[in-house]
Design a protein around this motif. Structure first.
Motif: not given
Length: 331
Positions: A2-11, A13-22, A32-35, A39-41
């Motif tokens: 299945r296609r990976q979503t922003i929700r998968d990235v947030a989970k 990376a251990g951050v909220s969906i809005s933080t992952a999107s930002n 900078a560290e979170t960004i 991006k790495r995840v």
């Protein structure tokens, strides 16, 4: 898979969906560290942003349309490569649409590009005096013309045909060739008339120009015309394109004349499928189509980013590609 979503990235990376999107869109005040971690995840799990959602967010489609009447791509494909090289690093795609010189098809392609909400359009043609679709001048999105001339208040790029013709003739003159003939295409082409004028300015204001087709057959026929006459034969021939030049070289060989020993030959276009395979390989003028594409790409990129780009016509210099069909001074 299945296609990976922003929700998968947030989970992951251990951050909220809005933080992952930002972090991925460069918005908000994410550190900078979170960004870097987000991006790495995203790269590790194979996340690709949804282009439609991104377009809704940024009010842009991140796509450029290229509209052309060049059915075979002889001129447009090198320009499209130049455009793509500029835009790809900025995340912009290019949609190439061929109109086949059909106004109805041009309108349909234009409507499709507008329905896709492209950020801008580049129009290219096979001849400089071909009128672009009038609808382009009425669009509210940026439009750039490449190998075509748009309205005075728009941006146009095309080769400097006069400079290219001078390159060819002056090269022959520098080799000591003094009786240079010009065999070229149809006189109703603007580029043909511009090159012929530059040729005459270099050689003689009354020098004869042989007009015909853009074909090897015309190159053969022109040589037959020349050698059926009485008088001094040329020691060099400047041809309007590479196909004519190859026909000229074949016709001279049929008459037991050696190129370049007896007659030097120069073409125009540097269509490598022909110029490199001609025997001998053809000296020719390159119109630098890829560079025209580069310049058009930079212009459309600047316009889509709200920058001010100078309007008007820019004539880009041609380049002489020296091969074996010219040789040295006449023997």
């Amino acid at each position: 898979m299945r296609r990976q979503t922003i929700r998968d990235v947030a989970k992951a990376a251990g951050v909220s969906i809005s933080t992952a999107s930002n972090a991925l869109n460069g918005t908000g005040r994410t550190n900078a560290e979170t960004i870097e971690r987000v991006k790495r995840v995203a790269e590790e799990i194979g996340f690709r942003p949804n282009a439609l959602a991104r377009g809704l967010l940024t009010k842009r489609s991140h796509a450029i349309g290229m509209l052309t009447n060049d059915t075979y791509g002889r001129l447009t494909l090198p320009m499209a490569a130049g455009v793509s090289e500029v835009l790809v690093d900025h995340g912009l795609s290019v949609f190439l649409c061929a109109t086949n010189n059909d106004p109805r098809l041009a309108r349909l392609h234009l409507e499709t590009l507008l329905d896709r909400q492209v950020d801008g359009i580049i129009f290219t043609a096979t001849r400089l005096d071909l009128k672009p679709p009038p609808e382009l001048a009425k669009l509210s999105i940026p439009v750039v013309y490449a190998f075509a001339e748009g309205p005075a208040d728009r941006i146009s790029f095309f080769p400097d045909d006069a400079q290219g013709a001078r390159l060819a003739v002056e090269h022959l003159q520098a080799l000591g060739r003094s009786h240079i003939l010009h065999i070229t295409g149809p006189e109703d082409y603007l580029a043909v008339r511009v090159r012929a004028k530059a040729y005459r300015e270099c050689v003689n204001s009354n020098a004869e120009v042989l007009y015909g087709d853009w074909s090897e057959e015309w190159g053969h026929e022109a040589i037959e015309q020349i050698f059926s006459r009485h008088g001094k034969r040329p020691d060099a021939i400047f041809c309007g394109n590479d196909e004519i030049a190859r026909g000229v070289i074949d016709a001279l060989r049929d008459k037991d004349l050696a190129v370049p020993r007896d007659i030097a030959v120069v073409g125009f276009d540097n269509w490598e499928v022909i110029s490199r395979q001609t025997r001998p390989p053809l000296t020719t003028v390159d119109m630098e189509l890829k560079e025209i594409g580069h310049r058009a790409g930079l212009a459309i990129l600047g316009l889509t980013q709200g920058e001010t780009v100078p309007t008007g016509i820019t004539r880009l210099p041609c380049r002489l590609v020296v091969r074996q069909s010219c040789g040295g001074p006449p023997t």
